[in-house]
Design an enzyme around this catalytic site. Structure first.
Site, short mmCIF file in Angstrom:
data_model
loop_
_atom_site.label_atom_id
_atom_site.label_comp_id
_atom_site.label_asym_id
_atom_site.label_seq_id
_atom_site.Cartn_x
_atom_site.Cartn_y
_atom_site.Cartn_z
N ASP A 1 0.81 -1.21 0.00
CA ASP A 1 0.00 0.00 0.00
C ASP A 1 0.85 1.26 0.00
OD1 ASP A 1 -2.43 -1.23 -0.10
OD2 ASP A 1 -3.00 -0.83 1.97
N HIS B 1 -5.14 8.43 6.64
CA HIS B 1 -4.86 7.14 7.28
C HIS B 1 -3.55 7.12 8.07
CE1 HIS B 1 -8.26 5.32 5.36
NE2 HIS B 1 -7.77 5.45 4.14
N GLY C 1 -2.20 2.94 4.32
CA GLY C 1 -3.18 3.24 3.30
C GLY C 1 -2.83 4.39 2.37
N ASP D 1 -14.90 10.41 2.40
CA ASP D 1 -14.18 9.36 1.69
C ASP D 1 -14.86 8.02 1.95
OD1 ASP D 1 -11.90 7.38 1.17
OD2 ASP D 1 -10.89 9.27 0.73
N HIS E 1 -13.43 5.33 2.46
CA HIS E 1 -12.64 4.67 3.50
C HIS E 1 -12.67 5.50 4.77
CE1 HIS E 1 -10.97 3.33 -0.39
NE2 HIS E 1 -10.75 2.17 0.23
N ASP F 1 -14.14 8.52 -3.87
CA ASP F 1 -14.14 7.09 -4.16
C ASP F 1 -15.44 6.39 -3.76
OD1 ASP F 1 -13.60 7.52 -1.50
OD2 ASP F 1 -11.77 6.31 -1.43
N TYR G 1 -10.02 6.80 -7.23
CA TYR G 1 -9.12 5.96 -8.01
C TYR G 1 -9.59 5.73 -9.44
CZ TYR G 1 -7.62 5.82 -3.31
OH TYR G 1 -7.23 6.25 -2.07
#
Length: 388
Positions: free
Chosen positions: A90, A132, A140, A168, A170, A257, A301
């Protein structure tokens, strides 16, 4: 003269690049800026280059031994890398990554100073949003956590109460855990449930600890959540949380994302969501914070068909230009970038409904999300009733 909005950008930020195959690719900064230029929505007077954050500023959050490990790894000294989360799939090591990451942090701090020192009401730094990173560990795709550093910087330098809102897909784990016991920082994260997605945290019961209990709010939504449910959750949570917390400034993290085209997540938002997200942030910043709003980027992404449109919407909302937007993207922008994109570039700002995925459990997902929202806001609603 005080400006309405400032845009923090330099093509030097493209140096934050792990490798050619890594999904995190900051060419999206260049393509978004180019899109705004082709729209005549931004000019050179709106743009300020980022500065490089000092080691002292980075150490507001990150451990000194971690900073030293990043510096050594940047020069090819890998002995200290692994214990600090560096050199993983990552977060691989790349040359000069300390300076590249320090420039990202400095861009967010530059945005903070522009707003908090009264030179602008709003500031946008799309290079930031690396939420992150932990005090002593990369995670991340994030080396230094610019959002956490910026929040601590605002706490120390401006004595500000900060509301951090993260959309996000995530969970913004690094920011949440940094301020988990701080009653002067409120974190609101709306993200895909960790049952399916990294980092696996952000459960509804994560509400803070000690004096910070009640100031961590998580809305973990189900996979395949679409626009209507996402926006209902976002607007309801944002309005109730800001009314409860009454911050001095808003910092929004704007990962792109949660879109149905994103290859790394399972949510089904369209550009309708990304148009509305910054509109609400803009409105509430003026209602509660005298306009003080700092926005950063984050994940995203599908770097060709999603991120440039979604991130352009933030600047267009900040500067009240959304109503003048044409239906089609500029042809010159399409011509410039179509050779680099691996898929044909979309030409419309709004997604074609015929391309939306089928969601057979839509009613169940919506009901489940509504229940999660009630659980997430339970403490706040009880506190508001008690005060009345």
């Amino acid at each position: 003269m005080k400006k309405d909005s400032i845009y923090i950008y330099s093509n030097k930020q493209l140096g934050y690049r792990f490798n050619k195959n890594h999904p995190f690719n900051h060419i999206r900064l260049e393509s978004t800026f180019d899109l705004l230029q082709h729209l005549d929505a931004i000019d050179s007077n709106d743009v300020i280059p980022p500065r490089i954050a000092s080691d002292e500023e980075i150490a507001l959050i990150h451990q000194e031994d971690y900073i030293e490990a990043v510096k050594k790894a940047s020069k090819g000294e890998l002995k200290m890398a692994e214990p600090f989360g560096l050199g993983t799939e990552d977060t691989p090591i790349f040359p000069d990554m300390h300076n590249a990451a320090a420039l990202i942090v400095g861009g967010t701090l530059q945005a903070v100073d522009e707003v908090m020192e009264g030179r602008a009401q709003h500031a946008l730094h799309l290079g930031g949003g690396l939420h992150h990173g932990f005090r002593g560990r990369a995670s991340g795709f994030c080396i230094y956590n610019d959002s956490s550093i910026a929040i601590e910087y605002m706490r120390k330098h401006y004595k500000a109460r900060v509301l951090y809102v993260d959309t996000d897909a995530h969970h913004g784990d690094g920011v949440q855990w940094t301020f988990y016991d701080d009653p002067d920082v409120c974190t609101l994260s709306i993200h895909e449930t960790g049952r399916y997605l990294f980092p696996g945290t952000g459960q509804v019961h994560e509400k803070g600890s000690g004096q910070g209990y009640g100031f961590s709010i998580n809305v973990p939504i189900d996979a395949f959540t679409e626009d209507e449910s996402f926006l209902t959750l976002y607007e309801t949570a944002f309005r109730e949380v800001i009314d409860f917390f009454n911050p001095d400034v808003i910092l929004t993290q704007n990962g792109a994302d949660a879109h149905f085209l994103d290859p790394l997540t399972h949510l089904c938002s369209s550009m309708k969501t990304y148009k509305r997200i910054p509109q609400i942030a803009h409105e509430l910043a003026h209602q509660f914070c005298n306009g003080r709003w700092i926005a950063v980027g984050g994940g995203g992404y599908d770097i060709w068909n999603v991120v440039p449109r979604a991130w352009s919407y933030i600047w267009l909302a900040m500067t009240n230009q959304l109503d003048n937007l044409p239906e089609e993207l500029p042809e010159k922008w399409i011509e410039r970038w179509k050779q680099q994109s691996k898929t044909p570039l979309l030409r419309s700002w709004i997604d074609n409904p015929d391309t939306f995925p089928d969601i057979p459990r839509r009613a169940i997902i919506t009901e489940k999300n509504s229940t999660i929202l009630d659980q997430a806001l339970y403490h706040i609603r009880n506190e508001n009733k008690r005060k009345k």
